[in-house]
Scaffold this motif. Structure first.
Motif, PDB file in Angstrom:
ATOM      1  N   PRO A  94      -5.110   1.846   0.291  1.00 45.80           N
ATOM      2  CA  PRO A  94      -5.824   2.888   1.048  1.00 45.80           C
ATOM      3  C   PRO A  94      -4.920   3.827   1.843  1.00 45.80           C
ATOM      4  N   ASP A  95      -3.768   4.167   1.324  1.00 46.22           N
ATOM      5  CA  ASP A  95      -2.957   5.171   2.010  1.00 46.22           C
ATOM      6  C   ASP A  95      -3.563   6.550   1.726  1.00 46.22           C
ATOM      7  N   LYS A  96      -3.688   7.350   2.802  1.00 46.78           N
ATOM      8  CA  LYS A  96      -4.398   8.623   2.632  1.00 46.78           C
ATOM      9  C   LYS A  96      -3.613   9.619   1.784  1.00 46.78           C
ATOM     10  N   ALA A  97      -2.306   9.667   1.996  1.00 52.33           N
ATOM     11  CA  ALA A  97      -1.517  10.688   1.308  1.00 52.33           C
ATOM     12  C   ALA A  97      -1.200  10.311  -0.134  1.00 52.33           C
ATOM     13  N   THR A  98      -0.827   9.057  -0.370  1.00 51.30           N
ATOM     14  CA  THR A  98      -0.344   8.692  -1.708  1.00 51.30           C
ATOM     15  C   THR A  98      -1.268   7.717  -2.434  1.00 51.30           C
ATOM     16  N   GLY A  99      -2.257   7.177  -1.728  1.00 50.97           N
ATOM     17  CA  GLY A  99      -3.152   6.211  -2.350  1.00 50.97           C
ATOM     18  C   GLY A  99      -4.561   6.758  -2.442  1.00 50.97           C
ATOM     19  N   ILE A 100      -5.546   5.853  -2.279  1.00 54.05           N
ATOM     20  CA  ILE A 100      -6.929   6.323  -2.371  1.00 54.05           C
ATOM     21  C   ILE A 100      -7.624   6.200  -1.019  1.00 54.05           C
ATOM     22  N   GLY A 101      -6.853   6.454   0.050  1.00 61.20           N
ATOM     23  CA  GLY A 101      -7.400   6.353   1.407  1.00 61.20           C
ATOM     24  C   GLY A 101      -8.523   7.334   1.682  1.00 61.20           C
ATOM     25  N   ASP A 102      -8.572   8.421   0.924  1.00 66.15           N
ATOM     26  CA  ASP A 102      -9.619   9.420   1.154  1.00 66.15           C
ATOM     27  C   ASP A 102     -10.850   9.207   0.283  1.00 66.15           C
ATOM     28  N   TRP A 103     -10.784   8.198  -0.558  1.00 68.64           N
ATOM     29  CA  TRP A 103     -11.907   7.976  -1.480  1.00 68.64           C
ATOM     30  C   TRP A 103     -13.054   7.258  -0.773  1.00 68.64           C
ATOM     31  N   ASN A 104     -14.263   7.471  -1.300  1.00 67.68           N
ATOM     32  CA  ASN A 104     -15.380   6.642  -0.848  1.00 67.68           C
ATOM     33  C   ASN A 104     -15.951   5.878  -2.046  1.00 67.68           C
ATOM     34  N   GLU A 105     -16.962   5.082  -1.767  1.00 68.49           N
ATOM     35  CA  GLU A 105     -17.547   4.240  -2.828  1.00 68.49           C
ATOM     36  C   GLU A 105     -17.997   5.046  -4.039  1.00 68.49           C
ATOM     37  N   ASP A 106     -18.529   6.224  -3.764  1.00 66.12           N
ATOM     38  CA  ASP A 106     -19.025   7.046  -4.875  1.00 66.12           C
ATOM     39  C   ASP A 106     -17.884   7.545  -5.759  1.00 66.12           C
ATOM     40  N   ASP A 107     -16.785   7.923  -5.087  1.00 63.29           N
ATOM     41  CA  ASP A 107     -15.621   8.380  -5.862  1.00 63.29           C
ATOM     42  C   ASP A 107     -15.135   7.266  -6.781  1.00 63.29           C
ATOM     43  N   LEU A 147     -10.207  -3.143  -1.927  1.00 61.37           N
ATOM     44  CA  LEU A 147      -9.054  -2.235  -1.940  1.00 61.37           C
ATOM     45  C   LEU A 147      -8.902  -1.538  -0.582  1.00 61.37           C
ATOM     46  N   ARG A 148     -10.047  -1.184   0.042  1.00 62.26           N
ATOM     47  CA  ARG A 148     -10.012  -0.535   1.362  1.00 62.26           C
ATOM     48  C   ARG A 148      -9.374  -1.437   2.410  1.00 62.26           C
ATOM     49  N   ALA A 149      -9.528  -2.745   2.196  1.00 63.72           N
ATOM     50  CA  ALA A 149      -9.037  -3.694   3.210  1.00 63.72           C
ATOM     51  C   ALA A 149      -7.561  -4.009   3.037  1.00 63.72           C
ATOM     52  N   LEU A 150      -6.954  -3.500   1.984  1.00 64.91           N
ATOM     53  CA  LEU A 150      -5.528  -3.767   1.770  1.00 64.91           C
ATOM     54  C   LEU A 150      -4.696  -2.993   2.785  1.00 64.91           C
ATOM     55  N   GLU A 151      -3.485  -3.464   2.955  1.00 68.40           N
ATOM     56  CA  GLU A 151      -2.570  -2.727   3.812  1.00 68.40           C
ATOM     57  C   GLU A 151      -2.156  -1.453   3.061  1.00 68.40           C
ATOM     58  N   PRO A 152      -2.282  -0.286   3.699  1.00 69.91           N
ATOM     59  CA  PRO A 152      -1.898   0.936   2.981  1.00 69.91           C
ATOM     60  C   PRO A 152      -0.396   0.936   2.679  1.00 69.91           C
ATOM     61  N   VAL A 153      -0.038   1.313   1.480  1.00 71.91           N
ATOM     62  CA  VAL A 153       1.379   1.405   1.117  1.00 71.91           C
ATOM     63  C   VAL A 153       1.676   2.872   0.816  1.00 71.91           C
ATOM     64  N   VAL A 154       2.659   3.420   1.522  1.00 66.36           N
ATOM     65  CA  VAL A 154       3.054   4.803   1.230  1.00 66.36           C
ATOM     66  C   VAL A 154       3.984   4.763   0.024  1.00 66.36           C
ATOM     67  N   GLN A 155       3.512   5.189  -1.084  1.00 68.48           N
ATOM     68  CA  GLN A 155       4.348   5.210  -2.288  1.00 68.48           C
ATOM     69  C   GLN A 155       3.878   6.307  -3.218  1.00 68.48           C
ATOM     70  N   GLN A 156       4.710   7.329  -3.317  1.00 72.91           N
ATOM     71  CA  GLN A 156       4.386   8.443  -4.213  1.00 72.91           C
ATOM     72  C   GLN A 156       4.959   8.110  -5.586  1.00 72.91           C
ATOM     73  N   ASN A 157       4.108   7.970  -6.577  1.00 73.68           N
ATOM     74  CA  ASN A 157       4.597   7.639  -7.908  1.00 73.68           C
ATOM     75  C   ASN A 157       4.862   8.908  -8.711  1.00 73.68           C
ATOM     76  N   PRO A 158       5.810   8.847  -9.634  1.00 72.08           N
ATOM     77  CA  PRO A 158       6.060  10.044 -10.448  1.00 72.08           C
ATOM     78  C   PRO A 158       4.830  10.353 -11.298  1.00 72.08           C
ATOM     79  N   PRO A 159       4.645  11.618 -11.661  1.00 75.76           N
ATOM     80  CA  PRO A 159       3.465  11.958 -12.475  1.00 75.76           C
ATOM     81  C   PRO A 159       3.577  11.396 -13.882  1.00 75.76           C
ATOM     82  N   SER A 160       2.420  11.214 -14.532  1.00 76.02           N
ATOM     83  CA  SER A 160       2.421  10.773 -15.927  1.00 76.02           C
ATOM     84  C   SER A 160       2.992  11.881 -16.794  1.00 76.02           C
ATOM     85  N   GLN A 161       3.615  11.466 -17.870  1.00 83.47           N
ATOM     86  CA  GLN A 161       4.177  12.451 -18.809  1.00 83.47           C
ATOM     87  C   GLN A 161       3.311  12.451 -20.059  1.00 83.47           C
ATOM     88  N   VAL A 162       2.284  13.280 -20.060  1.00 77.06           N
ATOM     89  CA  VAL A 162       1.411  13.339 -21.223  1.00 77.06           C
ATOM     90  C   VAL A 162       2.013  14.329 -22.214  1.00 77.06           C
TER      91      VAL A 162
END
Lengths: 437, 256
Positions: A94-107, A147-162
């Protein structure tokens, strides 16, 4: 690991049945979390939901793809190479910047059920929403709560290479029209509750068909009969073949006692078979944590799958005299390197060293897996049911390609086994795979 | 061998002709015989020695040069050191693909048990190598090993690896009884960050980068030429200064 501890602790707490009064006296931080949900939950209910979500996330092995090798759990970054490009899994903490911290149940539900990201972008089916769509809303919400209850981890992953020719959203729309049918699992009223639970886990959350299904060149699954998409196939981007779960020549368990299926799934080893490679990972990270009831339900469902013909043509060699001479050479290699553990008749030590006589993973038509086992060796997973497994030595450093081909050709045609010969070229090709997953 | 192989191809192609195989299947001879009734399962000893067979196929009593890599002997190395290496191989922090594949899905507890087993294993060391070094090289090596070089912030080897150079329990390996080529290769790996990817750069990587090729070669040659002392055991205390400097190596066992 920490997650499991927390989950257990929560489960214990939930078991005590804390009264709502106690639940009311919760910290302001927790309350904030509760308010974020559409329907506010008492803390006890939330904890119960999180614990259930933790269990379901394990059953779905979210952590398997969403964790890089040696990386932080759920922080993503694992690379999945496919013919369509290299996908990098996302950070679902649930990190806001790099994870899904801004998501809600509907998302979250939209991603699982419809294969769409929060911004409406269509997701590539490397994320198995074609299976996850069968998950119920209740289970989706529980996993999200976990997932919301996890400790947020700041980790920016490289983009997928499609690959550029596939990096085009309308293509995905077409793909989805052909291969994706959204819809929660519908119970079959003619079957038992247990069977339906197994089907739900296998077809949905467990996403077994993500590997155990043949793919056409567009990555769509080739289902044989209705929803039975478990006919075996090459695992995308890897040098492993996931055997058919519906063919008695491959890995169908129709003729097995239910207990042995449960044993294989939850401990990684059974009298007739041992898990290795990607399946060992699934046992280690996911299946060994199934409750007895769920493991049994999965076994009952798998056992019930109707027999389908293997796509693979069985191609045993003619027993010409010259061939016999080569196989005898293979037999000599066997005697020197394999017999100590697997026995002079391929009988093995069931539950410790797998028997090779009558072992279907040895005689599978694509010899990919058995070549890998000989080259790389490996241990079955350490599980609570089998914490100190015996292992197979790697022979890549000991035997030459031609010797591996000979000894495998022998094993595949000894003690009643009948299967195609293994060629030196096939062994050589597998060596390349050692550099990949 | 080449002939074998091409014949195998032909045989494979022939067998594709349908009908042949089913007839021949019944005509199995000695090779496929299993007429003596079901064979008794193989008896498997319930020991660690049996469980580490996948390791000992390469890691024997002596260091060994294989086709693709160098397989050092691991018997008698400090337990914590071995555990760290096993875990780092498994998790890809120390990079050697075959070890990663071998150890995938093995638990920390089991790796610890394997480390303890090999650590307690006593096997005779090989005799020292006959290496010819010039007197200058010998002086250079001895100075670095015994005193280090303060001007370049290089500690003496003995500070961490023990006065006897047999390591310091539980995390620091000994330096004697190893072949010259292995020590030289390890220096190279430390310089390139291949021994422990992602470790904080404060310890062996930094030290290795400070050393010239000539120096590392001299040190490797000198070490390999020394006999292993009788009843050699690792030292048991590391100076607090080195504990701090090499925290990434000696404090990691507790991090999970």
């Amino acid at each position: 690991m920490k997650i499991a501890v927390v989950a257990t602790a929560v489960a214990v707490l939930a078991g005590i049945g804390l009264s709502p009064e106690i639940a009311g006296a919760t910290s302001p931080k927790k309350q904030a979390k509760v308010e974020r949900n559409a329907t506010p939950l008492s803390s006890v209910l939330l904890q119960q939901r999180q614990a259930r979500g933790a269990y379901l996330a394990r059953a779905g092995n979210c952590i398997g793809c969403h964790t890089a090798q040696g990386g932080r759990a759920y922080a993503g970054g694992r690379k999945l190479s496919t013919p369509f490009g290299t996908f990098v899994t996302s950070n679902i903490t649930p990190d806001k910047a790099t994870g899904i911290g801004d998501w809600n149940e509907d998302d979250f539900w939209k991603a699982l059920h419809e294969g769409k990201s929060r911004d409406g972008r269509l997701l590539y089916p490397a994320f198995p929403y074609t299976e996850y769509t069968k998950i119920t809303r209740e289970d989706s919400d529980a996993i999200f709560a976990h997932l919301r209850a996890l400790e947020p981890v700041v980790q920016q992953n490289p983009p997928s290479q499609v690959a550029s020719r596939y990096d085009f959203q309308p293509l995905l729309t077409l793909w989805r029209a052909a291969y994706f049918k959204p819809g929660v699992y519908q119970a079959d009223p003619t079957k038992s509750t247990e069977w339906n639970r197994g089907a739900y886990l296998v077809q949905g959350l467990g996403h077994c068909s993500a590997c155990h299904a043949e793919r056409n060149p567009l990555g769509g699954m080739i289902g044989r009969k209705g929803d039975d998409k478990l006919g075996g196939g090459q695992i995308m981007g890897s040098n492993w073949y996931a055997p058919s779960l519906t063919s008695s020549l491959e890995a169908s368990t129709a003729g097995w006692p239910v207990e042995e299926i449960v044993q294989l799934l939850t401990t990684g080893i059974s009298p007739r078979a041992t898990t290795s490679g990607p399946m060992a990972e699934v046992v280690s990270q996911s299946l060994q944590h199934l409750t007895k009831e769920d493991a049994r339900a999965v076994a009952i469902y798998l056992k019930s799958l109707p027999e389908t013909q293997s796509h693979q043509q069985v191609n045993p060699p003619a027993q010409a005299e010259q061939l016999q001479a080569w196989l005898r050479y293979g037999a000599r290699i066997y005697k020197e390197h394999c017999q100590d553990c697997h026995g002079d008749s391929g009988q093995g030590a069931p539950g410790i060293y797998p028997p090779l006589a009558g072992n279907r993973s040895v005689t599978l038509t694509p010899p990919t897996n058995v070549i890998r086992s000989v080259l790389n060796g490996g241990y079955p997973p350490s599980t609570s049911g089998n914490p100190r497994p015996y292992g197979m030595p790697p022979f890549a450093q000991v035997l030459r390609d031609g010797e591996v081909a000979l000894v495998l050709s022998y094993i595949r045609n000894a003690w009643g086994n009948r299967a195609s010969l293994v060629t030196t070229a096939q062994v050589d090709k597998s060596r390349e795979g050692i550099t990949e997953r | 061998m080449r002939q074998f192989i091409s014949l195998l191809f032909i045989a494979a192609a022939l067998s594709g002709v349908s009908g042949v195989s089913s007839v021949m299947a019944t005509a199995s001879d000695g090779i496929a015989s299993s007429s003596a009734g079901p064979a008794m399962p193989v008896t498997v000893p319930d020991t660690m020695a049996e469980r580490v067979k996948p390791c000992t196929v390469c890691h024997g009593q002596a260091d060994r040069v294989g086709r693709d890599a160098y397989y050092p002997r691991i018997a008698g190395k400090p337990e914590g050191y071995l555990f760290n290496q096993l875990r780092d191989f498994r998790d890809g922090r120390r990079y050697y693909r075959p070890m990663t594949l071998l150890l995938a899905n093995v638990s920390d507890e089991y790796l610890r048990e394997m480390a303890a087993y090999f650590s307690a294993l006593r096997q005779p060391y090989p005799p020292p190598e006959q290496v010819i070094s010039s007197p200058t090289e010998i002086r250079q090596a001895q100075k670095l090993i015994q005193q280090g070089d303060a001007t370049r912030d290089i500690p003496a080897c003995i500070e961490c690896h023990g006065k006897q150079l047999m390591g310091t329990a539980p995390f620091i390996p000994g330096l004697l009884g190893l072949p010259r080529i292995y020590i030289a290769a390890q220096f190279g790996a430390w310089k390139n960050g291949g021994v422990m990817r992602g470790q904080e750069s404060n310890c062996m990587s930094d030290i290795a980068r400070q050393l010239t090729i000539k120096e590392t070669n001299a040190v490797a040659a000198w070490l390999a030429a020394q006999p292993v002392p009788e009843n050699a055991e690792p030292a048991d205390v590391l100076s607090p200064e080195m504990v701090q400097r090499c925290g990434s190596i000696v404090q990691r066992s507790a991090d999970r």
